[in-house]
Design a protein around this motif. Sequence first.
Motif, PDB file in Angstrom:
ATOM      1  N   LEU A 132       0.697  -1.219  -0.263  1.00 47.17           N
ATOM      2  CA  LEU A 132      -0.002  -0.328  -0.182  1.00 47.17           C
ATOM      3  C   LEU A 132       1.284   1.356   0.370  1.00 47.17           C
ATOM      4  CD1 LEU A 132      -2.871  -1.346   2.696  1.00 47.17           C
ATOM      5  CD2 LEU A 132      -3.349  -0.798   0.313  1.00 47.17           C
ATOM      6  N   ASP A 133       2.212   1.073   0.815  1.00 47.35           N
ATOM      7  CA  ASP A 133       2.955   2.408   0.613  1.00 47.35           C
ATOM      8  C   ASP A 133       3.415   2.248  -0.248  1.00 47.35           C
ATOM      9  OD1 ASP A 133       2.365   2.898   3.633  1.00 47.35           O
ATOM     10  OD2 ASP A 133       3.892   1.444   4.098  1.00 47.35           O
ATOM     11  N   ALA A 134       3.845   1.503  -1.070  1.00 49.65           N
ATOM     12  CA  ALA A 134       4.492   1.527  -2.813  1.00 49.65           C
ATOM     13  C   ALA A 134       3.134   2.406  -3.443  1.00 49.65           C
ATOM     14  CB  ALA A 134       4.928   0.027  -2.587  1.00 49.65           C
ATOM     15  N   VAL A 135       2.053   1.750  -3.459  1.00 47.37           N
ATOM     16  CA  VAL A 135       1.159   2.417  -4.657  1.00 47.37           C
ATOM     17  C   VAL A 135       1.342   4.158  -4.446  1.00 47.37           C
ATOM     18  CG1 VAL A 135      -1.208   1.932  -5.154  1.00 47.37           C
ATOM     19  CG2 VAL A 135       0.058   0.155  -4.563  1.00 47.37           C
ATOM     20  N   ALA A 136       0.758   4.101  -2.983  1.00 44.80           N
ATOM     21  CA  ALA A 136       0.785   5.523  -2.601  1.00 44.80           C
ATOM     22  C   ALA A 136       1.848   6.617  -3.189  1.00 44.80           C
ATOM     23  CB  ALA A 136       0.659   6.512  -1.243  1.00 44.80           C
ATOM     24  N   GLY A 159       4.285   5.330  -5.658  1.00 46.66           N
ATOM     25  CA  GLY A 159       4.630   5.127  -7.142  1.00 46.66           C
ATOM     26  C   GLY A 159       5.865   4.583  -6.744  1.00 46.66           C
ATOM     27  N   GLY A 160       6.195   4.003  -6.115  1.00 47.57           N
ATOM     28  CA  GLY A 160       7.383   3.047  -5.795  1.00 47.57           C
ATOM     29  C   GLY A 160       6.844   1.333  -6.428  1.00 47.57           C
ATOM     30  N   VAL A 161       5.643   1.376  -6.811  1.00 40.95           N
ATOM     31  CA  VAL A 161       5.074  -0.087  -7.825  1.00 40.95           C
ATOM     32  C   VAL A 161       4.629  -0.008  -9.265  1.00 40.95           C
ATOM     33  CG1 VAL A 161       3.362  -0.325  -6.914  1.00 40.95           C
ATOM     34  CG2 VAL A 161       4.257  -2.053  -7.439  1.00 40.95           C
ATOM     35  N   ASP A 162       4.975  -0.295 -10.038  1.00 40.21           N
ATOM     36  CA  ASP A 162       3.657  -0.481 -11.794  1.00 40.21           C
ATOM     37  C   ASP A 162       2.820  -0.906 -11.714  1.00 40.21           C
ATOM     38  OD1 ASP A 162       7.060   1.945 -12.241  1.00 40.21           O
ATOM     39  OD2 ASP A 162       7.515  -0.993 -12.376  1.00 40.21           O
ATOM     40  N   ALA A 163       2.806  -1.517 -11.112  1.00 42.45           N
ATOM     41  CA  ALA A 163       1.375  -2.719 -11.287  1.00 42.45           C
ATOM     42  C   ALA A 163       1.242  -3.272 -10.001  1.00 42.45           C
ATOM     43  CB  ALA A 163       1.559  -3.817 -12.940  1.00 42.45           C
ATOM     44  N   VAL A 164       0.119  -3.857 -10.031  1.00 40.66           N
ATOM     45  CA  VAL A 164      -0.586  -4.514  -9.139  1.00 40.66           C
ATOM     46  C   VAL A 164      -1.521  -5.722  -9.618  1.00 40.66           C
ATOM     47  CG1 VAL A 164      -1.790  -4.669  -6.430  1.00 40.66           C
ATOM     48  CG2 VAL A 164      -0.130  -2.926  -7.655  1.00 40.66           C
ATOM     49  N   SER A 165      -0.941  -6.537  -9.084  1.00 39.97           N
ATOM     50  CA  SER A 165      -2.233  -8.408 -10.133  1.00 39.97           C
ATOM     51  C   SER A 165      -3.011  -8.655  -8.852  1.00 39.97           C
ATOM     52  CB  SER A 165      -1.231  -8.648 -10.825  1.00 39.97           C
ATOM     53  OG  SER A 165      -0.592  -9.569  -9.023  1.00 39.97           O
ATOM     54  N   PHE A 166      -4.255  -8.913  -9.083  1.00 34.33           N
ATOM     55  CA  PHE A 166      -5.558  -9.031  -8.405  1.00 34.33           C
ATOM     56  C   PHE A 166      -5.779 -10.055  -9.762  1.00 34.33           C
ATOM     57  CE2 PHE A 166      -5.093  -4.534  -7.847  1.00 34.33           C
ATOM     58  CZ  PHE A 166      -4.907  -4.548  -6.608  1.00 34.33           C
TER      59      PHE A 166
END
Length: 385
Positions: free
Chosen positions: A195-199, A201-208
């Motif tokens: 969640l911190d990375a999403v907020a 910009g530390g992650v480019d994609a999240v898979s669900f």
Amino acid sequence: MDDTHTGTARAAGPLAGFTVGVTAARRADELIALLRRRGATVLHAPALRIVPLADDSELLAATKDLIHCAPDTVVATTAIGFRGWIEAADGWGIGEELLARLRAAELLARGPKVKGAIRAAGLVETWSPQSESLAEVLDRMLAAGVAGRRIALQLHGEPLPGFVEALRAGGAEVVVVPVYRWMAPEDLGPLDRLLDAVACGGVDAVSFTSAPAAASLLSRAEQRGMRDAVLAGLRGDVLSACVGPVTALPLQAHGVDTVQPERFRLGPLVQLMCQELPGRARVLPVAGHRVEIRGHAVLVGAELRPVPPAGMALLRALARRPGWVVARPELLRVLPGAGRDEHAVETAMARLRGALGVPNLIQTVVKRGYRLALDAGECATDSAG
């Protein structure tokens, strides 16, 4: 289960230089292996955990209910869920009684994998659609009439919107069999880091890979008081890659755009990310080199060059106006935790040049700032075309 990367150049796969968050609990190892094989850095953060079948009082109660009062129709939706149900019943000592009830019922299988699980249990399905679509199963049942029928519906961790309601509206009694129920993870640390990375910009994609995982991620963001920041990230630069349309529903309900493969499988999901993420990368013709700016690394020609966060912040600021001079005070503002000392820009710039391996990609303009040495007559593009 976070990946690490070094500062040395290496050959690039389609996902090299990108960080992908994986929220799956079940089959996470398979998905992670597929992503890593294509070069991705993986941030594994299970958004849910599966309740062990042997401890699941709800599943036991539903199974005993069906043995006591036989169903007319049983709908099997997933192979692993159906197998798990039979195995759990065996463990409770009521497996043969359950099989007897299933053998006497109309047994509908959602697709080929479920059909295989049914036959492995010594049963034979009454019917299965070619499309693997539960909507087709529902249409067939409603067309035949469900009034007065007792219908068992095997779930696998997530609800089926509208399915139960449509059967009950048609006059059926529906018994839901909740195989593999989900609960919040015991260790929330990895999910909080994602969640911190999403907020930030530390992650480019999240898979669900399941709707409950998507809902759980948003629920945890709400609990931590960062719902708006996380939604801003998911609505912005962070790609939300879902295995299918049902999985995407909790995200879409909050205005998050999602992508899904045509075939709802892990392999096609990874292939879709292999197309989407490089397609979002910034490509610049700089000092005679093709420079592609990815999540935490830069492709210089065919070589992948990992770049530290401060360097990426500077490079992105320069890339917003390729060829134009960007002043030190402006660059200082984008540096994470830099304070007010402009010397921090010079230090970070030196490290960025070293990471890129080609010093003349970035030019120093005395007493003014820095600029990317964009090739004469060239324009920047926003994709890897």
